[in-house]
Design an enzyme around this catalytic site. Structure first.
Site, short mmCIF file in Angstrom:
data_model
loop_
_atom_site.label_atom_id
_atom_site.label_comp_id
_atom_site.label_asym_id
_atom_site.label_seq_id
_atom_site.Cartn_x
_atom_site.Cartn_y
_atom_site.Cartn_z
N TYR A 75 10.26 -0.31 8.45
CA TYR A 75 8.89 -0.73 8.79
C TYR A 75 8.29 0.21 9.83
O TYR A 75 7.15 0.68 9.68
CB TYR A 75 8.95 -2.16 9.32
N HIS A 102 -1.12 -1.54 14.48
CA HIS A 102 -1.37 -0.19 14.02
C HIS A 102 -2.83 0.06 13.65
O HIS A 102 -3.15 1.08 13.02
CB HIS A 102 -0.46 0.14 12.83
N HIS A 122 -5.03 -9.50 14.44
CA HIS A 122 -5.26 -8.29 13.63
C HIS A 122 -5.99 -8.73 12.37
O HIS A 122 -5.67 -9.77 11.80
CB HIS A 122 -3.91 -7.65 13.32
N GLU A 137 -6.39 -7.05 9.34
CA GLU A 137 -6.02 -6.48 8.04
C GLU A 137 -5.77 -7.60 7.03
O GLU A 137 -5.40 -8.72 7.38
CB GLU A 137 -4.78 -5.61 8.19
N ASP A 151 1.97 -6.95 14.26
CA ASP A 151 2.74 -5.97 13.49
C ASP A 151 3.91 -5.37 14.27
O ASP A 151 4.86 -4.88 13.66
CB ASP A 151 1.82 -4.85 13.00
N HIS A 157 0.81 -1.22 0.00
CA HIS A 157 0.00 0.00 0.00
C HIS A 157 0.85 1.28 0.00
O HIS A 157 0.74 2.14 0.88
CB HIS A 157 -1.07 0.01 1.09
#
Length: 392
Positions: free
Chosen positions: A190, A143, A78, A80, A162, A24
């Site tokens: 990162y 995040h 997470h 995502e 993450d 992204h």
């Protein structure tokens, strides 16, 4: 399929995406890993999933160890896509595992993937697997709002999702089986591109993690930390606190060479101040790499020619990206050339104000700098570097 036993009855079963070069908008020249971990106990638990195209590979790795139908639990730290988009494909080939997830995660997962056998967990909750126990630690906004970590006290393993990750593919999943310099750079890059804007939350997260005995930190991207846990924790402490070194970046874009001449003179001035200096031309550089270099810098000087009464489009893109990263507290200034009308300086300064950087007075030159103006540029860079590094 290759699997690695990272502790007794605990396996790395993740997937390597060597060809993934963009995440992204964040360039990933070394590829991306989607780490998943399998705990084989009286109850069998899969911690974190993978991106959807790798669902079959994940299941094949699991099948090399145990029948996937025997999986009792999936922990979704997470939701995502890179961690969880394989949920429909994976669960379609399992029984009906219970999916442990945060409250925010359950809401988001239902929207993203549909309704499954979710069990909401919160801080202090635990899950007995037999000899092993999983404890759940919320890491909100590291995040996403749903983010959490899972801790296995019997083996002293933190499954950190993450946090502490890196975008890098490797042939071995362990930090000490790879080049540490590469790993630490990718961890820095990162953090800069994924977590910098949440730096104020790093301290509380580290307080939770640092209070735990840890033999392994198992993130959802990159290598497993086992020999250099102290190093990555120390770096996160510094990054979260906004610690800066005596370093200044000069980042510019030029139309006909005038701003480039200014940039080189400004850069010379920074160097004469005796601090570490880096020079980037935007059209020949990668913004996620610049972000990584900015993480520990005391300040950044941005240069752009005026185009159509404003800054060059690539500069606008960079500053918009930095507005999202929020490098709060770093010094900034702008410079550039103009022809019959200016505008670039005003545009850059207005956008820089939204980044949270401390904007110092800028410098502009008509068309291209002459010898006297180059000397002014050099002094501008020198004085900026002295002030920025004095206040670091």
């Amino acid at each position: 399929m290759n699997t690695t036993e990272i502790a007794k009855g605990i396996y790395y079963v993740g997937c390597q995406d060597w060809t993934k070069k963009d995440f992204h908008g964040y360039t990933t020249q070394r590829g991306v890993t989607y780490n998943s971990y399998l705990i084989v106990d009286e109850k069998i638990c899969l911690i974190d999933l993978v991106r959807e195209p790798f669902a079959d590979e994940l299941l094949a790795r699991v099948a090399a160890i145990v029948d996937p139908q025997k999986i009792d639990y999936i922990v979704m730290n997470h939701v995502e896509n890179d961690h969880a988009s394989s949920l429909p494909a994976v669960t379609a080939k399992l029984g009906r595992p219970e999916i442990l997830i945060s409250a925010a995660g359950a809401r988001e997962a239902k929207k993203l993937y549909g309704d499954y056998n979710f069990r909401v967990v919160k801080e202090g909750d635990s899950l007995s697997l037999g000899k092993n126990t999983l404890k759940f630690i919320p890491f909100p906004m590291l995040h996403w709002p749903d983010s959490m970590a899972s801790y296995l006290p019997e083996e002293e393993i933190l499954f950190s999702n993450d946090a502490f990750g890196q975008h890098i593919c490797t042939s071995s999943p362990f930090d000490d089986r790879n080049d540490l310099q590469d790993i630490m750079y990718e961890a820095e890059k990162y953090y800069a591109n994924i977590l910098m804007m949440y730096s104020k939350l790093i301290g509380p997260a580290l307080a939770k993690a640092g209070a735990l005995p840890m033999k392994l930190i198992c993130p959802s991207h990159g290598v497993i930390w086992r020999s250099h846990i102290d190093k990555i924790l120390a770096k996160y402490q510094d990054w979260g606190a906004g610690k800066k070194c005596e370093k200044v970046l000069v980042v510019y874009e030029s139309m006909w060479g005038g701003t480039e001449k200014m940039a080189r003179a400004v850069f010379e001035g920074v160097c004469k101040a005796g601090v570490e200096a880096r020079l980037y031309k935007l059209s020949a550089s990668d913004q996620s790499h610049i972000a990584a270099d900015m993480l520990e810098a005391a300040g950044v000087i941005f240069g752009s020619s005026t185009l159509n009464y404003g800054m060059m489009p690539v500069m606008g893109a960079l500053l918009t990206y930095f507005k999202g990263l929020k490098p709060v507290g770093k010094a900034a200034a702008v410079f550039g050339t103009y022809g019959w009308s200016g505008g670039a300086q005003k545009d850059m300064e207005e956008l820089l104000q939204k980044t949270g950087m401390q904007v110092e007075p800028g410098l502009t030159v008509n068309w291209t700098p002459d010898a006297a103006e180059k000397a002014v540029c050099e002094n501008f860079g020198h004085d900026f570097a002295v002030k920025a590094c004095k206040n670091k």
